[in-house]
Design a protein around this motif. Sequence first.
Motif, mmCIF file in Angstrom:
data_model
loop_
_atom_site.group_PDB
_atom_site.id
_atom_site.type_symbol
_atom_site.label_atom_id
_atom_site.label_comp_id
_atom_site.label_asym_id
_atom_site.label_seq_id
_atom_site.Cartn_x
_atom_site.Cartn_y
_atom_site.Cartn_z
ATOM 1 N N ASP A 146 0.860 -1.175 0.000
ATOM 2 C CA ASP A 146 0.000 0.000 0.000
ATOM 3 C C ASP A 146 0.897 1.226 0.000
ATOM 4 O O ASP A 146 1.713 1.414 0.902
ATOM 5 C CB ASP A 146 -0.908 -0.019 1.231
ATOM 6 C CG ASP A 146 -1.947 1.076 1.194
ATOM 7 O OD1 ASP A 146 -2.072 1.754 0.148
ATOM 8 O OD2 ASP A 146 -2.646 1.250 2.210
ATOM 9 N N LYS A 147 0.750 2.053 -0.997
ATOM 10 C CA LYS A 147 1.617 3.235 -1.127
ATOM 11 C C LYS A 147 1.310 4.294 -0.069
ATOM 12 O O LYS A 147 2.163 5.082 0.286
ATOM 13 C CB LYS A 147 1.447 3.851 -2.522
ATOM 14 C CG LYS A 147 1.674 2.906 -3.652
ATOM 15 C CD LYS A 147 3.127 2.591 -3.810
ATOM 16 C CE LYS A 147 3.280 1.672 -5.018
ATOM 17 N NZ LYS A 147 4.568 1.109 -5.162
ATOM 18 N N ASP A 148 0.063 4.306 0.451
ATOM 19 C CA ASP A 148 -0.325 5.326 1.415
ATOM 20 C C ASP A 148 0.095 4.971 2.843
ATOM 21 O O ASP A 148 0.016 5.809 3.730
ATOM 22 C CB ASP A 148 -1.844 5.530 1.382
ATOM 23 C CG ASP A 148 -2.300 6.064 0.033
ATOM 24 O OD1 ASP A 148 -1.503 6.761 -0.623
ATOM 25 O OD2 ASP A 148 -3.447 5.775 -0.359
ATOM 26 N N PHE A 149 0.509 3.750 3.074
ATOM 27 C CA PHE A 149 0.892 3.326 4.420
ATOM 28 C C PHE A 149 2.351 3.706 4.651
ATOM 29 O O PHE A 149 3.272 3.106 4.114
ATOM 30 C CB PHE A 149 0.702 1.808 4.559
ATOM 31 C CG PHE A 149 0.841 1.326 5.971
ATOM 32 C CD1 PHE A 149 -0.175 1.526 6.884
ATOM 33 C CD2 PHE A 149 1.984 0.675 6.384
ATOM 34 C CE1 PHE A 149 -0.061 1.079 8.179
ATOM 35 C CE2 PHE A 149 2.118 0.222 7.670
ATOM 36 C CZ PHE A 149 1.089 0.420 8.575
ATOM 37 N N THR A 150 2.545 4.707 5.488
ATOM 38 C CA THR A 150 3.903 5.211 5.719
ATOM 39 C C THR A 150 4.400 4.771 7.086
ATOM 40 O O THR A 150 3.668 4.168 7.879
ATOM 41 C CB THR A 150 3.906 6.749 5.642
ATOM 42 O OG1 THR A 150 3.055 7.260 6.665
ATOM 43 C CG2 THR A 150 3.431 7.238 4.281
ATOM 44 N N GLY A 151 5.647 5.113 7.373
ATOM 45 C CA GLY A 151 6.242 4.781 8.661
ATOM 46 C C GLY A 151 5.582 5.532 9.801
ATOM 47 O O GLY A 151 5.533 5.043 10.938
ATOM 48 N N GLU A 152 5.079 6.749 9.527
ATOM 49 C CA GLU A 152 4.406 7.516 10.569
ATOM 50 C C GLU A 152 3.125 6.824 11.022
ATOM 51 O O GLU A 152 2.800 6.790 12.216
ATOM 52 C CB GLU A 152 4.098 8.922 10.053
ATOM 53 C CG GLU A 152 5.336 9.749 9.775
ATOM 54 C CD GLU A 152 5.007 11.049 9.074
ATOM 55 O OE1 GLU A 152 3.853 11.208 8.637
ATOM 56 O OE2 GLU A 152 5.911 11.890 8.969
ATOM 57 N N ILE A 153 2.391 6.253 10.087
ATOM 58 C CA ILE A 153 1.163 5.534 10.430
ATOM 59 C C ILE A 153 1.508 4.290 11.249
ATOM 60 O O ILE A 153 0.846 3.982 12.248
ATOM 61 C CB ILE A 153 0.375 5.165 9.157
ATOM 62 C CG1 ILE A 153 -0.089 6.443 8.431
ATOM 63 C CG2 ILE A 153 -0.814 4.277 9.479
ATOM 64 C CD1 ILE A 153 -0.704 6.195 7.081
#
Length: 118
Positions: A65-72
């Motif tokens: 998932d491209k929208d799942f970042t380390g901040e999440i």
Amino acid sequence: MFIPLMSDQINEGYVILITGLLIVFSALVILAMFFKYGLPLLLYVYKIITKGKDKKISEIKVEADKDFTGEIAAAIGASIHMYLGEQHDHESGILTIKQVKKTYSPWSSKIYGMQNRF
């Protein structure tokens, strides 16, 4: 007259014993047959109904998932850590045992239970 009664009771006991053993062992045989022949048949029918190919784990592609970042991921990890940390109270390991003295009760006194029979 007593001997035929005893004989009837013994015969009745044997009937109950044999009936119980037949029920238990027939249930075990039926369960063994079901697990040996019934389950493979049900799994085969399920496979036909679903019509799905058997995939190995190595054949399954993982889509990122491209929208799942380390901040999440960090926010989710911090919330799980806080949730698990709030479940248990931090208490000291010291136990205090206090002896409680029972008050006198006439209801439990054995004196009033004695009777004078003069």
